[in-house]
Design a protein around this motif. Structure first.
Motif, PDB file in Angstrom:
ATOM      1  N   MET A 156     -40.400 -42.963 117.265  1.00  0.00           N
ATOM      2  CA  MET A 156     -40.093 -41.538 117.896  1.00  0.00           C
ATOM      3  C   MET A 156     -38.807 -41.414 117.704  1.00  0.00           C
ATOM      4  O   MET A 156     -38.470 -40.337 117.425  1.00  0.00           O
ATOM      5  N   CYS A 157     -37.767 -42.266 117.999  1.00  0.00           N
ATOM      6  CA  CYS A 157     -36.370 -41.869 117.803  1.00  0.00           C
ATOM      7  C   CYS A 157     -35.965 -41.470 116.283  1.00  0.00           C
ATOM      8  O   CYS A 157     -35.313 -40.471 116.116  1.00  0.00           O
ATOM      9  N   MET A 158     -36.576 -42.158 115.408  1.00  0.00           N
ATOM     10  CA  MET A 158     -36.407 -41.776 113.992  1.00  0.00           C
ATOM     11  C   MET A 158     -36.965 -40.283 113.770  1.00  0.00           C
ATOM     12  O   MET A 158     -36.322 -39.524 112.883  1.00  0.00           O
ATOM     13  N   VAL A 159     -38.125 -39.937 114.233  1.00  0.00           N
ATOM     14  CA  VAL A 159     -38.530 -38.544 113.865  1.00  0.00           C
ATOM     15  C   VAL A 159     -37.289 -37.632 114.511  1.00  0.00           C
ATOM     16  O   VAL A 159     -37.005 -36.619 113.850  1.00  0.00           O
ATOM     17  N   ARG A 160     -37.042 -37.948 115.716  1.00  0.00           N
ATOM     18  CA  ARG A 160     -36.185 -37.120 116.104  1.00  0.00           C
ATOM     19  C   ARG A 160     -34.585 -36.979 115.399  1.00  0.00           C
ATOM     20  O   ARG A 160     -33.791 -35.917 115.023  1.00  0.00           O
ATOM     21  N   ILE A 161     -34.124 -38.241 114.885  1.00  0.00           N
ATOM     22  CA  ILE A 161     -33.163 -38.248 114.181  1.00  0.00           C
ATOM     23  C   ILE A 161     -33.151 -37.469 112.843  1.00  0.00           C
ATOM     24  O   ILE A 161     -32.361 -36.770 112.357  1.00  0.00           O
TER      25      ILE A 161
ATOM     26  N   HIS B 173     -44.499 -36.340 104.804  1.00  0.00           N
ATOM     27  CA  HIS B 173     -43.756 -35.492 105.195  1.00  0.00           C
ATOM     28  C   HIS B 173     -42.333 -35.713 106.013  1.00  0.00           C
ATOM     29  O   HIS B 173     -41.395 -35.275 105.605  1.00  0.00           O
ATOM     30  N   TRP B 174     -42.508 -36.878 106.713  1.00  0.00           N
ATOM     31  CA  TRP B 174     -40.983 -37.175 107.320  1.00  0.00           C
ATOM     32  C   TRP B 174     -40.205 -37.847 106.211  1.00  0.00           C
ATOM     33  O   TRP B 174     -39.060 -37.704 106.254  1.00  0.00           O
ATOM     34  N   ALA B 175     -41.027 -38.659 105.351  1.00  0.00           N
ATOM     35  CA  ALA B 175     -40.101 -39.371 104.272  1.00  0.00           C
ATOM     36  C   ALA B 175     -39.448 -38.242 103.467  1.00  0.00           C
ATOM     37  O   ALA B 175     -38.435 -38.432 103.080  1.00  0.00           O
ATOM     38  N   ALA B 176     -40.019 -37.286 103.235  1.00  0.00           N
ATOM     39  CA  ALA B 176     -39.452 -36.271 102.395  1.00  0.00           C
ATOM     40  C   ALA B 176     -38.423 -35.511 102.937  1.00  0.00           C
ATOM     41  O   ALA B 176     -37.313 -35.219 102.543  1.00  0.00           O
ATOM     42  N   LEU B 177     -38.643 -35.330 104.371  1.00  0.00           N
ATOM     43  CA  LEU B 177     -37.447 -34.540 105.199  1.00  0.00           C
ATOM     44  C   LEU B 177     -36.321 -35.472 105.242  1.00  0.00           C
ATOM     45  O   LEU B 177     -34.998 -35.028 105.189  1.00  0.00           O
ATOM     46  N   ALA B 178     -36.405 -36.819 105.111  1.00  0.00           N
ATOM     47  CA  ALA B 178     -35.271 -38.070 105.175  1.00  0.00           C
ATOM     48  C   ALA B 178     -34.855 -38.504 104.155  1.00  0.00           C
ATOM     49  O   ALA B 178     -33.823 -39.093 104.033  1.00  0.00           O
ATOM     50  N   ALA B 179     -35.375 -37.709 103.164  1.00  0.00           N
ATOM     51  CA  ALA B 179     -34.743 -37.996 101.546  1.00  0.00           C
ATOM     52  C   ALA B 179     -33.364 -37.904 101.471  1.00  0.00           C
ATOM     53  O   ALA B 179     -32.676 -38.649 100.609  1.00  0.00           O
ATOM     54  N   TYR B 180     -32.660 -37.181 102.024  1.00  0.00           N
ATOM     55  CA  TYR B 180     -31.394 -36.965 101.971  1.00  0.00           C
ATOM     56  C   TYR B 180     -30.265 -37.672 102.817  1.00  0.00           C
ATOM     57  O   TYR B 180     -29.301 -37.496 103.252  1.00  0.00           O
ATOM     58  N   GLN B 181     -31.040 -38.434 103.791  1.00  0.00           N
ATOM     59  CA  GLN B 181     -30.361 -39.061 104.920  1.00  0.00           C
ATOM     60  C   GLN B 181     -30.370 -40.797 104.381  1.00  0.00           C
ATOM     61  O   GLN B 181     -31.236 -41.230 103.817  1.00  0.00           O
ATOM     62  N   ASP B 182     -29.319 -41.300 104.912  1.00  0.00           N
ATOM     63  CA  ASP B 182     -29.082 -42.820 104.835  1.00  0.00           C
ATOM     64  C   ASP B 182     -29.370 -43.717 106.014  1.00  0.00           C
ATOM     65  O   ASP B 182     -28.644 -43.614 106.967  1.00  0.00           O
TER      66      ASP B 182
END
Length: 158
Positions: A114-119, A148-157
């Motif tokens: 839940m927190c990961m999606v918010r982050i 879709h969440w993995a694609a949004l997170a592609a530029y995050q570490d």
């Protein structure tokens, strides 16, 4: 009972950890940030909440905000995870900000799903955590992020 005051023996143990944290020697750059997150977690545990603390760090390395889990105290809130409280408070105080690119979120425990999606939605560029939440965490847990969440997170570490 969730949210109940903790016993004296546990309080002594947590107080001992608080003393150790104050005396901790900084070895790596993230050590001091980790210490602050863990100190917030100790406070949350002493209050009767889950012992999780989080902080938001600006691109220059300055701590902007520190929060802790507040799921049970002062009253029950299912979204009272430390990361959620932190992001809600920052977003409320900075309504003109579009996202948190360049910022780092440091937490004492691996964020849940839940927190990961918010982050991810917040745009935070980097997440650092002190301890893995084995079998439950949103980064190394049993479930992977939906495509879709993995694609949004592609530029995050993470």
């Amino acid at each position: 009972m969730r949210g109940a005051p903790i016993g004296a023996d546990i309080r002594r143990q947590l107080d001992g950890y608080a003393v150790e944290l104050k005396e901790h020697r900084v070895v790596a750059a993230d050590d001091e940030l980790s210490r602050v997150a863990v100190a917030s977690a100790v406070v949350a545990g002493l209050e009767g909440n889950a012992a999780v603390g989080a902080l938001l760090v600006d691109p220059e390395g300055g701590v902007l905000l520190s929060e802790r889990n507040q799921m049970f105290v002062p009253y029950f809130r299912s979204d009272g995870h430390a990361e959620m409280v932190l992001l809600s408070r920052y977003e409320e105080d900075h309504r003109g900000t579009s996202d948190l690119r360049g910022h780092t979120l440091v937490t004492s425990l691996e964020p849940c799903e839940m927190c990961m999606v918010r982050i991810i939605n917040s745009g935070v560029s980097m997440v650092r955590y002190v301890a893995s939440d084995l079998g439950k965490g949103g980064i190394n847990g049993p479930n992977t992020l939906a495509p879709h969440w993995a694609a949004l997170a592609a530029y995050q570490d993470f």
